[in-house]
Scaffold this motif. Structure first.
Motif, PDB file in Angstrom:
ATOM      1  N   THR A   1       2.429 -40.517  98.788  1.00  0.00           N
ATOM      2  CA  THR A   1       1.246 -41.097  99.429  1.00  0.00           C
ATOM      3  C   THR A   1       0.836 -40.385 100.705  1.00  0.00           C
ATOM      4  OG1 THR A   1       2.592 -42.729 100.639  1.00  0.00           O
ATOM      5  CG2 THR A   1       1.795 -43.352  98.459  1.00  0.00           C
TER       6      THR A   1
ATOM      7  N   THR B   1      -2.290 -45.159  90.309  1.00  0.00           N
ATOM      8  CA  THR B   1      -3.090 -44.699  91.438  1.00  0.00           C
ATOM      9  C   THR B   1      -2.215 -44.809  92.675  1.00  0.00           C
ATOM     10  OG1 THR B   1      -5.146 -45.484  90.429  1.00  0.00           O
ATOM     11  CG2 THR B   1      -5.191 -45.048  92.795  1.00  0.00           C
TER      12      THR B   1
ATOM     13  N   GLN C   1      -0.370 -47.896 106.598  1.00  0.00           N
ATOM     14  CA  GLN C   1      -0.529 -47.022 105.439  1.00  0.00           C
ATOM     15  C   GLN C   1       0.520 -47.318 104.364  1.00  0.00           C
ATOM     16  OE1 GLN C   1      -0.196 -43.502 107.842  1.00  0.00           O
ATOM     17  NE2 GLN C   1      -2.399 -43.267 108.055  1.00  0.00           N
TER      18      GLN C   1
ATOM     19  N   GLY D   1      -5.849 -43.785 103.250  1.00  0.00           N
ATOM     20  CA  GLY D   1      -6.164 -44.975 102.470  1.00  0.00           C
ATOM     21  C   GLY D   1      -6.763 -46.119 103.228  1.00  0.00           C
TER      22      GLY D   1
ATOM     23  N   THR E   1      -9.419 -49.605  97.870  1.00  0.00           N
ATOM     24  CA  THR E   1      -8.701 -48.507  97.218  1.00  0.00           C
ATOM     25  C   THR E   1      -9.191 -48.210  95.814  1.00  0.00           C
ATOM     26  OG1 THR E   1      -7.034 -50.087  96.464  1.00  0.00           O
ATOM     27  CG2 THR E   1      -6.607 -48.961  98.530  1.00  0.00           C
TER      28      THR E   1
ATOM     29  N   SER F   1      -1.899 -44.956 101.758  1.00  0.00           N
ATOM     30  CA  SER F   1      -1.778 -43.517 101.902  1.00  0.00           C
ATOM     31  C   SER F   1      -2.334 -43.061 103.235  1.00  0.00           C
ATOM     32  CB  SER F   1      -2.520 -42.801 100.763  1.00  0.00           C
ATOM     33  OG  SER F   1      -3.914 -43.058 100.848  1.00  0.00           O
TER      34      SER F   1
ATOM     35  N   GLN G   1      -0.763 -37.597 101.051  1.00  0.00           N
ATOM     36  CA  GLN G   1      -2.144 -37.164 100.883  1.00  0.00           C
ATOM     37  C   GLN G   1      -2.711 -37.643  99.553  1.00  0.00           C
ATOM     38  OE1 GLN G   1      -1.046 -33.136 101.456  1.00  0.00           O
ATOM     39  NE2 GLN G   1      -1.767 -33.033 103.561  1.00  0.00           N
ATOM     40  N   SER G   2      -2.281 -38.825  99.110  1.00  0.00           N
ATOM     41  CA  SER G   2      -2.787 -39.413  97.865  1.00  0.00           C
ATOM     42  C   SER G   2      -2.724 -38.420  96.716  1.00  0.00           C
ATOM     43  CB  SER G   2      -4.218 -39.921  98.060  1.00  0.00           C
ATOM     44  OG  SER G   2      -4.239 -40.990  98.962  1.00  0.00           O
TER      45      SER G   2
ATOM     46  N   SER H   1      -2.563 -44.162  95.752  1.00  0.00           N
ATOM     47  CA  SER H   1      -3.132 -44.732  96.971  1.00  0.00           C
ATOM     48  C   SER H   1      -3.092 -46.248  96.971  1.00  0.00           C
ATOM     49  CB  SER H   1      -4.571 -44.253  97.164  1.00  0.00           C
ATOM     50  OG  SER H   1      -5.380 -44.632  96.069  1.00  0.00           O
ATOM     51  N   ASP H   2      -2.825 -46.873  95.813  1.00  0.00           N
ATOM     52  CA  ASP H   2      -2.636 -48.330  95.792  1.00  0.00           C
ATOM     53  C   ASP H   2      -1.437 -48.739  96.640  1.00  0.00           C
ATOM     54  OD1 ASP H   2      -4.797 -48.855  94.194  1.00  0.00           O
ATOM     55  OD2 ASP H   2      -3.650 -49.043  92.329  1.00  0.00           O
TER      56      ASP H   2
ATOM     57  N   ASP I   1      -8.837 -41.892  95.181  1.00  0.00           N
ATOM     58  CA  ASP I   1      -7.905 -40.798  95.474  1.00  0.00           C
ATOM     59  C   ASP I   1      -7.596 -40.696  96.953  1.00  0.00           C
ATOM     60  OD1 ASP I   1     -10.315 -39.950  96.419  1.00  0.00           O
ATOM     61  OD2 ASP I   1     -10.316 -38.015  95.367  1.00  0.00           O
ATOM     62  N   GLY I   2      -8.077 -41.671  97.738  1.00  0.00           N
ATOM     63  CA  GLY I   2      -7.752 -41.691  99.152  1.00  0.00           C
ATOM     64  C   GLY I   2      -8.461 -40.637  99.968  1.00  0.00           C
TER      65      GLY I   2
END
Length: 716
Positions: free
Chosen positions: A422, A552, A138, A561, A615, A558, A424-425, A554-555, A277-278
């Motif tokens: 990250t 973003t 993650q 993710g 993602t 996450s 929870q995004s 989640s990149d 947004d994960g």
């Protein structure tokens, strides 16, 4: 010949001084003199951060060992660290949710724990007794944990040491991991000297694996419906929700949706966690928060925006009162989640002393005596900078160590792979501007008193702001990040079990760098009020916030993710190094990560691997990295790199001996000629060179004084 009339008195004074020096050297701690930290040896060997280290695991049956990882069963092996071999050490799988997550994702890239002293007491590697090897799950940046620990150390926090290691297993490439110093005996001696105090790892959540109190056998139904009558000390909460702190249960909340047979939601499919947004497609946060989510950050939704569905906003943070360090009463049974997770041998007197410290902490009394003010302030400055929702200030309260010495408390950082928003995004703008005076999921500071005392007086709050300014002025945050990127990029590119593609790594690092730049900008404005430093202030003046909408989070990898382009197997799920879809058809560009066939050759590879869009915001197919290295990897030699802030005080590498012992997995192994097959680089855990040096100096001074006294006496 001396004829001084006061020679007798001079000799007596010299002798007395010599005796005093000897007593101080030998009994300083008993007399109240603080014990200095010790140089162990491993600081400058394995944890030299100027290079990527090599770590070879030699074991009889690797596949059989992998089958035991979820059960955390120990197996014997030999480890070869930078060409130094240590035989007959123990290895097991480790992690909280990561153990079950790795399996859910169809991977075998577990995190591992190595215990050098498991089979032989006192055995170590340059003084190190325990070592964690983190699988970097993650974390598309490969450095959220690394950067957090380095920032802590650079700012003077007692933090575990870490470095990057490239792991091979029985001669085959396995992947790039993060080696982290175990927070146990060696850490305590390095940080606090001989008088180490007591160490605890408070935890009640029990997610995934990890042993009692650290992630074992978690069940949401059992947690929500457990009986609270028999000594349960957790704080009362709304609607019969023990252990969640204050707050009420969301209307229509159904815990069964969290409790599939494997600990995951019914019908859970990791591939659905691929949105920008994960979160799964169609996921509606309002079902958890009781109100609609809002990107604008107005009203109470600003807090939930930092964590998707926010247990902190609903329940005041998942975790029992003792894990939040709340005082209940004087009964040790009321603090089972602390004392049952003690890492040192704890007596009844130790329990009483800790409880009394918590009592005063919760009353905000005698704070200078019960809190290591400087240490804890430094901890929270860095901790709140990196925005870790999986922590003491987050929506799930755990992932920290509690240190107690003579009734004074401090915190030791642990587990930051879901830092930088990250967990929870979270919404990027909300997270970048996370208010330093109401951080993450802390709506009531009194509920988490180890944080609350900082807000209990204007003096402490001002000191906290002053420390934040010092941190931003003295620690080269992006410098540490950029040095790490330059160091590991080539290893990420060839990592055969990576959870992400190389392109996702590049994107993740760029996002992390931008996050740090914007976070620094926001925090610089918060103490002076140009940017509000509380939730309420930011709700009233959202126009003052730093705009991070282009990011973003989640990149960076996450909680939801997915795995990116890789898959934790040699070859990687996301590569074209063999594998099929679940229905047996060849994988196509844009498909979900293919499952390798049993007869797939993980060593075969194509430089034209295609990776699914995991993602959001990227092409569905793009070139893969280089094929995994065949044979030995070329590792950079040490350099002139000096860590910003420094890990000062490093001393000599340890030496030592030990009889040769055979270890599992070592028979027939071709150990490097540069290392010993026995116990290279070991030091005694019972006495340090510094102790003996001080003892020798004191004895020499004493003897010299006596000789001089006798000599002058005879000459008279």
């Amino acid at each position: 010949m001396s004829t001084h009339k006061h020679i007798d008195r001079i000799c007596v004074v010299i002798t007395a001084l010599c005796l005093l020096v000897a007593v101080l050297f030998l009994n300083g701690e008993a007399l109240g003199i603080q014990s200095a930290s010790r140089s162990m040896g491993y600081e400058t060997t394995l944890f030299d951060t100027s290079r990527v280290h090599t770590l070879e695991i030699v074991i009889d049956d690797w596949d059989a060992f992998l089958e035991t990882c979820e059960q955390e069963e120990y197996s014997a092996c030999t480890v070869v660290i930078d060409n130094e071999a240590v035989k007959n050490v123990a290895i097991r799988g480790k992690g909280n949710t990561s153990l079950s997550t790795v399996k859910t994702l169809g991977s075998q890239r577990y995190s591992f724990k190595i215990e050098f002293d498991h089979y032989q007491s006192g055995k170590n590697y340059h003084g190190l007794d325990k070592l964690s090897l983190n699988n970097i799950i993650q974390d598309n940046t490969y450095m959220k944990d690394y950067l957090s620990y380095r920032l802590m150390a650079a700012f003077g926090v007692d933090a575990p040491l870490c470095s990057f290691v490239y792991i091979t297993v029985n001669g085959e490439d396995w992947g790039l991991y993060l080696a982290v110093e175990g927070v146990e005996d060696s850490f305590l001696q390095r940080s606090y000297g001989k008088d180490t105090g007591e160490l605890y790892k408070p935890d009640s959540m029990s997610f995934g694996g990890g042993g009692p109190g650290n992630g074992k056998d978690f069940n949401m139904d059992d947690f929500l419906n457990r009986d609270t009558e028999d000594g349960d000390t957790e704080q009362e909460s709304g609607a019969g929700m023990p252990g969640f702190g204050g707050g009420t249960v969301p209307e229509g909340f159904d815990p069964s949706q969290f409790t599939g047979g494997d600990g995951m939601p019914e019908g859970f499919d990791p591939s659905q966690f691929s949105g920008g947004d994960g979160m799964p497609e169609g996921f509606d946060p309002s079902q958890f928060t009781g109100e609609a989510d809002s990107d604008s950050g107005d009203g109470e939704s600003r807090r939930s925006g930092r964590g998707g569905f926010d247990f902190g906003g609903i329940f005041g943070g998942m975790g029992s009162g003792d894990v939040k360090l709340q005082y209940t009463d004087d009964d040790p049974d009321s603090y089972s989640n602390i004392f049952d997770n003690a890492k040192t041998d704890v007596s009844q007197a130790d329990q009483t002393r800790l409880i009394q410290a918590l009592k005063q902490l919760n009353a905000y009394e005698n704070l200078e005596s019960v809190v290591d003010v400087d240490e804890v302030l430094r901890y929270f400055v860095v901790h709140n900078y990196v925005c870790n929702g999986d922590s003491y200030t987050g929506s799930i309260v755990h992932n920290y160590y509690l240190h107690e010495h003579d009734g004074q408390l401090s915190m030791i950082p642990w587990d930051y792979n879901l830092a930088f928003g990250t967990f929870q995004s979270s919404d990027a703008t909300d997270t970048v501007n996370d208010p330093i005076d109401t951080p993450m999921s802390v709506s009531d500071p009194d509920e988490r008193p180890m944080w609350g005392w900082i807000q209990s007086s204007a003096e402490y709050t001002a000191l906290y702001h002053q420390y934040f300014q010092e941190f931003l002025d003295t620690v080269d945050i992006t410098g540490i990040l950029d040095e790490a990127y330059a160091l590991i990029a080539e290893y990420v590119q060839k990592d055969p079990t990576a959870f992400c593609s190389y392109e996702e790594f590049e994107t993740g690092v760029a996002t992390l760098r931008s996050f740090c730049t914007l976070r620094t900008e926001s925090i610089r404005g918060q103490p002076d009020g140009s940017i509000p430093s509380t939730d309420a202030g930011q709700q009233e003046n959202s126009a003052a916030l730093v705009d991070a909408s282009a990011l973003t989070l989640s990149d960076m990898g996450s909680m939801g993710g997915g795995m990116g382009g890789g898959g934790g197997f040699p070859g990687g799920f996301g590569s074209s190094r063999g594998g099929t879809d679940e229905d047996g058809t060849p994988a196509q560009e844009g498909d979900a990560a293919p499952v390798p066939t049993e007869d797939a050759d993980p060593a075969s590879g194509s430089p034209d691997a295609s990776f699914p869009d995991q993602t959001g915001g990227r092409p569905q197919g793009f070139p893969g990295g280089a094929a995994p290295g065949q044979g030995g990897a070329s590792f950079p030699s040490g350099g002139d790199f000096s860590p910003p802030g420094g890990f000062g005080g490093f001393g000599r590498p340890g030496s030592g001996d030990g009889e040769q012992r055979s270890g599992g997995g070592s028979e027939g192994a071709n150990l490097p000629s540069g290392g010993s097959a026995d116990f290279p680089g070991q030091t005694s855990a019972s006495a340090s060179g510094t102790d003996w040096l001080l003892f020798g100096v004191s004895v020499a001074v004493l003897v010299l004084g006596l000789v001089l006294a006798l000599r002058y006496r005879r000459q008279r």
